[in-house]
Design a protein around this motif. Sequence first.
Motif, mmCIF file in Angstrom:
data_model
loop_
_atom_site.group_PDB
_atom_site.id
_atom_site.type_symbol
_atom_site.label_atom_id
_atom_site.label_comp_id
_atom_site.label_asym_id
_atom_site.label_seq_id
_atom_site.Cartn_x
_atom_site.Cartn_y
_atom_site.Cartn_z
ATOM 1 N N THR A 14 0.804 -1.216 0.000
ATOM 2 C CA THR A 14 0.000 0.000 0.000
ATOM 3 C C THR A 14 0.836 1.263 0.000
ATOM 4 O OG1 THR A 14 -0.073 -0.157 2.392
ATOM 5 C CG2 THR A 14 -1.933 -1.063 1.177
ATOM 6 N N HIS A 15 2.117 1.156 0.351
ATOM 7 C CA HIS A 15 2.922 2.363 0.441
ATOM 8 C C HIS A 15 4.133 2.269 -0.472
ATOM 9 C CE1 HIS A 15 0.491 2.778 4.012
ATOM 10 N NE2 HIS A 15 0.861 4.065 4.076
ATOM 11 N N ASP A 16 4.473 3.381 -1.072
ATOM 12 C CA ASP A 16 5.638 3.414 -1.958
ATOM 13 C C ASP A 16 6.894 3.607 -1.111
ATOM 14 O OD1 ASP A 16 5.902 6.039 -1.293
ATOM 15 O OD2 ASP A 16 5.729 6.822 -3.313
ATOM 16 N N PRO A 17 8.082 3.550 -1.716
ATOM 17 C CA PRO A 17 9.325 3.632 -0.919
ATOM 18 C C PRO A 17 9.447 4.918 -0.130
ATOM 19 C CG PRO A 17 9.805 3.003 -3.174
ATOM 20 C CD PRO A 17 8.370 3.301 -3.119
ATOM 21 N N HIS A 18 8.729 5.967 -0.544
ATOM 22 C CA HIS A 18 8.837 7.235 0.177
ATOM 23 C C HIS A 18 7.744 7.363 1.225
ATOM 24 C CE1 HIS A 18 11.578 8.036 -3.011
ATOM 25 N NE2 HIS A 18 10.621 7.926 -3.902
ATOM 26 N N GLY A 19 7.014 6.277 1.449
ATOM 27 C CA GLY A 19 6.022 6.292 2.487
ATOM 28 C C GLY A 19 4.674 6.842 2.066
ATOM 29 N N LYS A 20 4.484 7.098 0.801
ATOM 30 C CA LYS A 20 3.191 7.638 0.368
ATOM 31 C C LYS A 20 2.269 6.511 -0.040
ATOM 32 C CE LYS A 20 4.556 12.221 -1.000
ATOM 33 N NZ LYS A 20 5.112 13.007 -2.088
ATOM 34 N N LEU A 21 0.950 6.772 0.122
ATOM 35 C CA LEU A 21 -0.019 5.739 -0.202
ATOM 36 C C LEU A 21 -0.155 5.563 -1.709
ATOM 37 C CD1 LEU A 21 -2.819 6.381 2.377
ATOM 38 C CD2 LEU A 21 -1.719 4.183 1.914
ATOM 39 N N ILE A 22 -0.284 4.327 -2.129
ATOM 40 C CA ILE A 22 -0.521 4.062 -3.542
ATOM 41 C C ILE A 22 -2.020 4.051 -3.779
ATOM 42 C CG2 ILE A 22 -0.212 2.378 -5.367
ATOM 43 C CD1 ILE A 22 2.227 1.356 -3.841
ATOM 44 N N PRO A 23 -2.514 4.859 -4.706
ATOM 45 C CA PRO A 23 -3.961 4.851 -4.958
ATOM 46 C C PRO A 23 -4.395 3.461 -5.396
ATOM 47 C CG PRO A 23 -2.886 6.610 -6.163
ATOM 48 C CD PRO A 23 -1.811 5.757 -5.590
ATOM 49 N N GLY A 24 -5.505 2.990 -4.906
ATOM 50 C CA GLY A 24 -5.939 1.631 -5.198
ATOM 51 C C GLY A 24 -7.067 1.594 -6.206
ATOM 52 N N LEU A 25 -7.496 0.358 -6.472
ATOM 53 C CA LEU A 25 -8.556 0.137 -7.440
ATOM 54 C C LEU A 25 -9.816 0.898 -7.059
ATOM 55 C CD1 LEU A 25 -8.640 -1.540 -9.946
ATOM 56 C CD2 LEU A 25 -9.675 -3.396 -8.629
ATOM 57 N N ALA A 26 -10.103 0.913 -5.774
ATOM 58 C CA ALA A 26 -11.331 1.573 -5.338
ATOM 59 C C ALA A 26 -11.278 3.062 -5.625
ATOM 60 C CB ALA A 26 -11.513 1.334 -3.843
ATOM 61 N N ASP A 27 -10.113 3.668 -5.434
ATOM 62 C CA ASP A 27 -9.965 5.096 -5.728
ATOM 63 C C ASP A 27 -10.207 5.371 -7.194
ATOM 64 O OD1 ASP A 27 -9.196 5.842 -3.110
ATOM 65 O OD2 ASP A 27 -7.275 4.881 -3.507
ATOM 66 N N LEU A 28 -9.652 4.454 -8.022
ATOM 67 C CA LEU A 28 -9.818 4.636 -9.451
ATOM 68 C C LEU A 28 -11.282 4.666 -9.828
ATOM 69 C CD1 LEU A 28 -6.819 4.191 -9.788
ATOM 70 C CD2 LEU A 28 -7.324 2.544 -11.570
ATOM 71 N N ASN A 29 -12.040 3.765 -9.242
ATOM 72 C CA ASN A 29 -13.431 3.640 -9.659
ATOM 73 C C ASN A 29 -14.345 4.625 -8.958
ATOM 74 O OD1 ASN A 29 -12.741 1.641 -11.406
ATOM 75 N ND2 ASN A 29 -13.015 0.022 -9.865
ATOM 76 N N ALA A 30 -13.891 5.118 -7.789
ATOM 77 C CA ALA A 30 -14.745 6.059 -7.075
ATOM 78 C C ALA A 30 -14.854 7.363 -7.846
ATOM 79 C CB ALA A 30 -14.144 6.338 -5.698
ATOM 80 N N ALA A 31 -16.029 7.971 -7.770
ATOM 81 C CA ALA A 31 -16.142 9.309 -8.335
ATOM 82 C C ALA A 31 -15.279 10.197 -7.459
ATOM 83 C CB ALA A 31 -17.588 9.782 -8.280
ATOM 84 N N PRO A 32 -14.682 11.232 -8.018
ATOM 85 C CA PRO A 32 -13.810 12.050 -7.193
ATOM 86 C C PRO A 32 -14.615 12.714 -6.079
ATOM 87 C CG PRO A 32 -14.193 13.084 -9.302
ATOM 88 C CD PRO A 32 -14.785 11.735 -9.377
ATOM 89 N N PHE A 33 -14.069 12.659 -4.895
ATOM 90 C CA PHE A 33 -14.629 13.403 -3.776
ATOM 91 C C PHE A 33 -16.092 13.092 -3.553
ATOM 92 C CE2 PHE A 33 -11.859 15.910 -6.525
ATOM 93 C CZ PHE A 33 -10.689 15.628 -5.853
ATOM 94 N N SER A 34 -16.413 11.797 -3.616
ATOM 95 C CA SER A 34 -17.808 11.421 -3.418
ATOM 96 C C SER A 34 -18.189 11.511 -1.946
ATOM 97 C CB SER A 34 -18.042 10.009 -3.936
ATOM 98 O OG SER A 34 -17.041 9.154 -3.396
ATOM 99 N N GLY A 35 -17.303 12.019 -1.109
ATOM 100 C CA GLY A 35 -17.635 12.197 0.292
ATOM 101 C C GLY A 35 -17.039 11.094 1.146
ATOM 102 N N ARG A 36 -16.827 9.964 0.529
ATOM 103 C CA ARG A 36 -16.357 8.829 1.306
ATOM 104 C C ARG A 36 -14.880 8.990 1.652
ATOM 105 N NH1 ARG A 36 -14.186 4.269 0.896
ATOM 106 N NH2 ARG A 36 -14.793 2.584 2.266
ATOM 107 N N ARG A 37 -14.158 9.652 0.773
ATOM 108 C CA ARG A 37 -12.740 9.823 1.010
ATOM 109 C C ARG A 37 -12.515 10.910 2.042
ATOM 110 N NH1 ARG A 37 -10.113 8.024 -2.728
ATOM 111 N NH2 ARG A 37 -11.954 8.394 -3.936
ATOM 112 N N GLY A 38 -12.009 12.001 1.701
ATOM 113 C CA GLY A 38 -11.871 13.082 2.669
ATOM 114 C C GLY A 38 -10.568 13.019 3.421
ATOM 115 N N ALA A 39 -10.367 11.971 4.219
ATOM 116 C CA ALA A 39 -9.188 11.978 5.084
ATOM 117 C C ALA A 39 -7.913 11.751 4.297
ATOM 118 C CB ALA A 39 -9.332 10.914 6.159
ATOM 119 N N ARG A 40 -7.889 10.691 3.457
ATOM 120 C CA ARG A 40 -6.623 10.401 2.789
ATOM 121 C C ARG A 40 -6.852 9.425 1.649
ATOM 122 N NH1 ARG A 40 -3.454 6.317 6.526
ATOM 123 N NH2 ARG A 40 -4.729 4.537 5.978
#
Lengths: 491, 320
Positions: A457-483
């Motif tokens: 889930t995290h790249d070598p620099h410690g950042k989160l890798i966007p997942g399949l769910a992010d890809l399919n989610a509409a942007p900012f559908s409310g469910r995300r928000g935190a990260r």
Amino acid sequence: MSAARPLLLGLLLLIGLTVLPPEARAERISEIKKTTFAESAARFFTLRDPSLRNALIGSVLMGISCGLLGSFLVVRKLALMGDALSHAVLPGVAFGFLWNMSKDPIAIFVGATVAGLLGAGTVHLIRSTTKHKEDAALGFVLASFFALGVCVITMLNNLPNAQKSGLDKFMFGQAAALGDQDVVLMAVVTALVISVLAIGFKAFALTSFDAGFASAIGFPTQLIHYTLMLLLAFSIVVSLQAVGVVLVSAMLITPAAAAFLLTDRLKPMLALSALFGMAAGAIGSFLSFVGNDMPTGPLMVLAGSAVFAVALLFGPRHGIVARWLRQRSRSGRTRRENTLKALYHVLERREFKGDDVSIRELAEQRRETEVEAKQLARELVRHRLATTNDSGEALYLTPAGWQRACEIVRNHRVWELYLTNDAQYAADHVHDDAEKVEHILGEETVREIEKRLNYATHDPHGKLIPGLADLNAAPFSGRRGARATGYGAHS
Amino acid sequence: MSLIPPFDFQRVFVEPWAEGGALHGWILAMAVLVGMACGLVGNYLLLRRMALIGDAISHSVLPGLVLAFMLAHSRHIGVMFAGALAAGLVTVFLIEFIHKKSRVKPDAAICITFTTLFAIGVVLTSLIDKGGLHIDAECILYGEIAFVPLEPPVKILGRALGPQPVLQMLGVTAGVVVLIVLFYKELLASSFDPGLTASLGFNVTAMHYGLMAALSIVVVSAFEAVGAIMVVAMLIIPGMTAAQLSDHLATRHWLVGVHSILSGLLGLHLSVWLNCSMAGAMVLTGAGFFVLAWLFSPSQGMIHRWRRPDAPGDTVSQFQ
């Protein structure tokens, strides 16, 4: 050979034309010189003059046989062999004339073929018994045989009874001087070339592309090579009258090279090459006819070169323009994807609070001026990857834009992780490589890499890798928000 | 047969010098100079395996000459040189362009480029009004070395020095010799190992284009004398003969000089005997010398190889 069939039909049609009764009489083209362009053109297209008909049929036949053989020269990288042989036949022409002091097509044919084969043999001999390279051997044969021919021809011209030998016509070609016998000979040679190539097509094709393999499975490669040289000598000899010694090689190579640019398969290449040869021959003899007896050869060559230039520039796959457009569209796509990535980074840095990104933020992220950022934004809008508000100062990703942005960031981070974990790169050495690869990684490759990385889930620099769910989610559908979330974070 | 006249020593070898000695002297001088200049440049073409680039440029100077003449309306030597240089550079550029920008192989690219340019040249020569330009089909094919002494002489301080083409060729040959003496090491190194030469700090690209420029100038000066096609022979046959006899470049240069003198002289007499094209006869004589060297060369001739099939190879002998 399917490609040969339409050619064969056309050939029969042309031979049929010769038996039509002539309607107008003109022994030589020069007698009908004083006409307007339109009249000459009309004369040309109605094929009323027998000499003109011979010229046209001869040029077309020449185009076919040269085009077919030239294709093999081009794919075998023997282009300059064609050039050398075409000069080497000149002494044969002169000796053939000497046989009974007339332009007897058969004697000239035999003499020139022998000279051509001697030339090919000499090239082989020099190559195998000295340390001279192929280019020197070809140049030697070309120039010394030609010089011999020049000597004999100038000696002939000094004889009292051979003033009008007409051998000069063999230099630059004069299709109008083709006689009935010449045309019959050309038709025979063309038919021979087509049938030999059709019968031995597999052998010729195989030896052209992989001579080693061909000889390993028992093909007589030497025999095939010399068969090709013999056919080449035949068709050079019958083409001399129409296009001339100096420029036959162009009729061999140029149409074939144009065809080579347009197709990747041998049979279509043969057909196209023969077609281009025919066209060049016909156009050349037409221009020579309306241009008051100009030498035919150079005009045919220029017609062929024009075809080549068009293929070189505008060929659909290998053409320069097509390549340039492809390259441009690729660089445009890369630029847009980098903009999307920058937008994602902006959003990520403020932990996906709010869904608008201002032009200023984009400019800061990309370390560019606001004018440049505005241009990038406009480009995204044009490709429906983002929308702007009325003032044009804030940018909103569309669903397609969001998806692509996630994909690019994911590709980047997955690739970085792959390089550090699987390929043992240092973590600070992977960014530049990922910058390039992120644009060309396909979905399947990404799945494969993710699997090998155990869906990290995290790249070598410690950042989160966007997942399949992010890809399919509409942007900012409310469910995300935190990260942004990696695989498994949703569940 | 009456085609080959009976050999008469008096007519073939004595009369040309007894009557019209000056005439034949100028022809011989021209032939030797053409042979030397072409042969010296040709030595490098052979080393770099660029013999057929020489072929290409010798054809493509024709449109260069004609276009320069059409634009400038003069056949001043500077105009002709500029035309030839432009044509040479365009040829090299087009060949590179075609084979770099498409998948057409270099050999086909050479063939397409020079035939196209040459065809343009031929069409232009038959179209334009050639007031003062001595280029026609005859000249392109056969060369007109026999007419060289009839050209207007160059006069310095009121004294006629000699026909203009001969003096021009003399200047060009001298230029080639000077350049070779000055850049012998650089040319040698860049011909054998461009990578090493570049790493030693020499400009290999400049060497390449310099050679092409020299080639264009030499070819254009020799063009009217021997014609477009036989220039190729002048470029490579002396060098090939010399290469049969020696592996040392400086020795090859000297051998090229000897070859050009011998083939010029014997070619002249051959053409007097057979009453045929002089340029053709000179090339034939030169080719004859190559065949002799091919058969009888003491180090690598056919006879030598046949008698000692296990003789050390050519490449080894260089380093012994």
